[in-house]
Design an enzyme around this catalytic site. Structure first.
Site, mmCIF file in Angstrom:
data_model
loop_
_atom_site.group_PDB
_atom_site.id
_atom_site.type_symbol
_atom_site.label_atom_id
_atom_site.label_comp_id
_atom_site.label_asym_id
_atom_site.label_seq_id
_atom_site.Cartn_x
_atom_site.Cartn_y
_atom_site.Cartn_z
ATOM 1 N N GLU A 163 0.812 -1.216 0.000
ATOM 2 C CA GLU A 163 0.000 0.000 0.000
ATOM 3 C C GLU A 163 0.849 1.271 0.000
ATOM 4 O O GLU A 163 0.698 2.148 0.855
ATOM 5 C CB GLU A 163 -0.982 -0.016 1.174
ATOM 6 C CG GLU A 163 -1.898 -1.240 1.129
ATOM 7 C CD GLU A 163 -3.028 -1.226 2.143
ATOM 8 O OE1 GLU A 163 -2.949 -0.432 3.102
ATOM 9 O OE2 GLU A 163 -3.984 -1.998 1.965
ATOM 10 N N GLU A 272 -5.095 -8.469 -1.308
ATOM 11 C CA GLU A 272 -6.008 -8.265 -0.185
ATOM 12 C C GLU A 272 -7.387 -7.974 -0.760
ATOM 13 O O GLU A 272 -7.538 -7.054 -1.566
ATOM 14 C CB GLU A 272 -5.559 -7.114 0.723
ATOM 15 C CG GLU A 272 -4.213 -7.341 1.402
ATOM 16 C CD GLU A 272 -3.839 -6.215 2.348
ATOM 17 O OE1 GLU A 272 -4.758 -5.604 2.938
ATOM 18 O OE2 GLU A 272 -2.631 -5.948 2.488
#
Length: 887
Positions: A163, A272
């Site tokens: 991220e 994810e």
């Protein structure tokens, strides 16, 4: 008056909703089954957590874990889990390298600079700059460990950044060039380390954004192509409710971007996906699976809680919840071709979706679907006469929501058609009743088999807690889109809470078909502490219901993170009123009785709940597969070395079961049955015919992996597992406080008001942290000979380490078993978190003993073992396997 009554009746009894249609065209294939949607982020904790049976049954092909010795979480070290991951189905194991750092977000969310000097030989560092970017030194250190210590370095995927759009590189206009330069630096460093050790080029994944980022992705791909540092796997995350509607467009945009930039297609992994509400929920998971399988990408369930339970898709140390069975069904499609499925709506969140697949070699077609409250009309097309003939057998199995820690038994056949006639155009229509939107269904279609296809004969019934008669409690609606998906779901969309008064009760009427023993399963949430309710039958107190604790470390888990408890009750044939109450006497509540109730399930177990796993549901390897010869149509042909059939069977409680295999041989032959890697039976048959081999084996609560082999050839009809409780006398059980305690190991007494499920309210703590601190089990009748045994440990482990914004930082504690004075372990296992030091679960350690007299010692030489309540030692097999002719 008549008109008024008629109108009232019409309003009170609305017409049932029309079935929704799902069209599945088995004649329109869409490619080889990928099977990557059951990947997990931190699905693995430590070795054996989850157990190997859970790992293999779930058919996990990809996972992301922390780097060696990483400090972000206390478990999930990639080197500790790699053997279990690669044992059967694991293909690619990824490392989140930044999880080397202990804090979230990494390094306080600020890109690390050059303030340290690392010793690459030891990993130690001093707080001095050395002209090398600190993170680059960390990358080198982590990759070096994998390159030199892993048994599978060329099956790893390195993910340098997690991220980056939210951590270290948020401001793209200002940090774009920094990120791209950093990407090239870490990419080159990883390849440098692998080349140094003569390994093939390492696989690297990125960029790893928290969501689909078109601008960042364009810049990244452009730079990576120009500098020859393209990733081997392109990564981003799809986490929100709305992503069920938008993923396909994101994926299409990504592929279009590749084409525009002249980049050859790169494999995608959505490392994810999903929210709390999706985990463990079959009808939610199938919606994600269908999208990712359509796109032929890999994907991993998000890590919202703790490592070691497939992101809340397994129950207890070795059990299946509803989500695990969805994983298993999906993995069963390996070797198939997917086919075109048309749902009522595409790209709409929380709707009916499905996957269709055809295995032409085995003449088996499968549909997986879920996500609706309506009954479903299956419009099956393309059932080729060349593959299926004119008559087919159809079995529909159902799996419902059981909560994160609620045990889900083997899904039962709820609808069956024996000898359905296929229309000349290859179509077949089938309407299946739906339990609720959170349930999912597996439909298996084969040519007509040489066995009867029927609904499961074991009687069972269920009722939602909110549908019972409620006293001094309250029904709560659990909106599946509430709190942005940051919540756990309840079966039927509601549950019953505020169950905290002396008069709190849930009553319902049930009619049972015969006098016998019934298992009552209660699914609910016991927040943070074990608790109790009273069970009344026809107004009389019959038993107490003992609950173990559930997760309650966060507000989103408390009252919503559900488990199950099971209690046996004797009932006479006929109608009874069952009542679950917070008090035995109506004046004083039982300890920790404020428990959220979701669902009650009553099952007839009088005959041991025989559960059959037909050949059409087994997994085949090495050339084994379904046979369609006359007399053995639909049997599983297992012939010769390397061929195998696997069955994943459920034990709702630990103990002895009769495992019966029905099979046919053409002549003299053999059958070998293994539990994991231990032999249950190895029989020889002198001539051909139909036979049944039965072995009484000790099975563990939850999922047990059976492997069937035959060197000379056998056609397996089915495996049937039946509880044989009378065999439990073969197990030797000891209260831990009654055993020999050495070193610091000591007895601890608990106040009964704690609600503990420790037998006698006592346990032994301070075990481990040195060889001398152990529990000794003396050898005696029942385990006084060498051989294979199960050591069943009832334990508590509520250790946590460190802090995180939302991940409970749980620690897996290990028990090491030694025999006599020999320090070499005869068995060991890691023990999952139990949510409370007063809440005890069970975990089985397989051991092979070499003496008949050496005491068993339970401890841990290097760390604390869990607290131990009691220990059972059970021979793996009792008696001699029997083989008889059938029909």
């Amino acid at each position: 008056m008549t008109a008024l009554v008629a109108t009232t009746l019409t309003v009170a009894q609305p017409a049932a909703a029309e079935p929704e249609s799902l069209t599945v065209d088995f004649g329109a294939t869409t490619g080889d089954f990928r099977g990557g949607a059951t990947g997990t982020l931190y699905g693995f904790g430590d070795e054996g957590a989850p157990t190997q049976a859970l790992i293999n049954g779930a058919h996990i092909t990809n996972s992301s874990q922390k780097p060696p010795f990483g400090t972000q979480h206390p478990s999930g070290d990639i080197l500790k889990v790699e053997d279990g991951f690669f044992a059967k189905h694991g293909e690619e194991l990824a490392i989140y390298i930044q999880d080397h750092y202990p804090d979230w977000p990494y390094h306080r969310g600020v890109r690390v600079g050059d303030v340290r000097t690392y010793d690459q030989a030891t990993g130690e560092y001093v707080e001095e700059p050395n002209g090398v970017w600190d993170y680059l030194e960390v990358v080198e250190l982590m990759v070096e460990v994998v390159a030199t210590q892993s048994d599978h370095p060329e099956e790893y995927l390195f993910i340098p950044f997690n991220e980056p759009d939210g951590i270290w590189y948020q401001n793209w206009p200002n940090l774009r060039d920094t990120f791209l330069s950093d990407w090239k630096a870490v990419h080159d460093k990883i390849q440098e380390v692998y080349a140094r050790h003569g390994l093939a080029p390492a696989r690297i994944g990125g960029p790893g954004d928290a969501r689909w980022q078109p601008e960042r992705s364009r810049d990244f791909l452009t730079f990576a192509k120009q500098n020859d540092v393209l990733p081997d796997v392109f990564i981003w995350h799809e986490l929100g409710i709305e992503n069920l509607a938008t993923f396909r467009s994101h994926f299409a945009d990504y592929r279009a971007l590749e084409r525009e930039l002249g980049v050859a297609p790169i494999h995608v992994n959505i490392t994810e996906y999903g929210m709390l509400r999706d985990m463990g929920v079959p009808g939610q998971l199938i919606q994600w699976f269908s999208m990712f399988e359509d796109a032929k990408v890999d994907s991993q369930t998000a890590y919202w809680n703790y490592a070691g339970n497939f992101s809340d898709n397994s129950a207890r140390p070795n059990g299946a919840n509803g989500g695990w069975w969805m994983f298993k069904w999906y993995g069963d499609l390996a070797g198939s071709q997917t086919v075109r499925v048309t749902p009522p709506e595409l790209d709409v969140a929380d709707t009916l979706q499905g996957i269709g697949a055809i295995d032409a070699a085995n003449r088996r077609a499968t549909v997986l679907y879920g996500g609706t409250d309506s009954d479903v009309r299956l419009d099956l097309r393309g059932l080729s006469p060349a593959v299926f003939g004119q008559t087919v057998d159809v079995e529909v199995r159902e799996v419902t929501l059981t909560g994160a820690e609620g045990l889900a038994g083997t899904p039962r056949v709820v609808h069956a058609v024996d000898g359905a006639r296929v229309a000349k155009n290859g179509t077949l229509d089938l309407t299946v009743p739906t339990y609720d939107r959170y349930a999912a269904y597996q439909v298996v279609v084969t040519p007509a088999q040489d066995r009867t296809v029927a609904v499961d004969p074991v009687w069972t019934t269920s009722i939602e807690a909110e549908d019972t008669s409620i006293t001094a409690a309250r029904t709560y609606a659990q909106d599946p889109q509430g709190n942005g998906g940051w919540k756990f779901l309840a079966s039927g969309g509601e549950d019953v809470g505020s169950f905290n008064q002396p008069t709190s009760a849930a009553d319902w009427t049930v009619t049972v078909p015969r006098t016998g023993t019934y298992r009552l399963q209660v699914i609910g949430a016991t927040p943070g502490k074990p608790g109790r309710h009273a069970l009344f039958v026809d107004g009389a107190h019959r038993d107490d219901i003992q609950y173990t604790a559930d997760l309650a470390l966060t507000d989103t888990a408390r009252w919503q993170y559900r488990g199950s408890t099971e209690v046996a009750v004797e009932l006479s044939k006929g109608t009874h009123v069952l009542s679950v109450r917070a008090s035995r006497d109506g004046s004083q509540v039982l300890p920790n009785s404020d428990i959220t109730l979701d669902k009650f399930v009553l099952t007839d177990v009088t005959d041991g709940e025989p559960t059959t796993y037909p050949a059409s549901t087994l997994r085949y390897y090495g050339g084994a597969g379904l046979s369609w010869q006359s007399g053995t149509r639909g049997f599983g042909a297992v012939t010769g070395k390397g061929q195998r059939a696997d069955a994943y069977v459920t034990a709702m409680e630990t103990g002895y079961y009769d495992v019966a295999v029905e099979y046919h041989t053409a002549g003299a032959s053999d059958l070998r049955l293994e539990l994991g890697d231990r032999v249950l039976a190895d029989v020889r048959v002198p001539n051909g015919g139909h036979r049944r081999t039965t072995v009484r084996a000790h099975l563990n609560e939850g999922i047990n992996e059976l492997e069937l082999r035959s060197a000379r050839g056998a056609r397996v009809k089915s495996v049937t597992v039946t509880r044989a409780a009378e065999g439990d006398v073969a197990a030797s059980t000891f209260e831990a406080e009654d055993l020999t305690l050495r070193g610091d190991a000591a007895v601890v007494s608990l106040d009964p008001s704690s609600g503990t499920n420790a037998s006698g309210s006592k346990y032994v703590g301070w075990v481990g942290q040195g060889n001398g601190n152990h529990i000794a089990v003396p050898r005696g009748a029942g385990f006084d000979t060498p051989g294979d045994y199960d050591v069943v440990v009832h334990y508590a482990n509520a250790e946590t380490s460190g802090q995180h914004d939302y991940n409970p930082q749980v620690v897996d504690r290990q028990v090491v078993v030694t025999e006599g004075d020999d320090a070499a372990p005869v068995g060991s296992a890691y023990f999952r978190y139990t949510y409370s030091w007063h809440s005890f679960w069970q975990r089985t350690i397989p051991v092979t003993l070499t003496t008949g007299t050496g005491e068993l010692r339970l401890g841990n030489p290097t760390a604390w073992a869990p607290d131990i309540d009691r220990v059972s030692v059970a021979p793996l097999v009792v008696g001699t396997p029997t083989t008889t002719r059938v029909r």
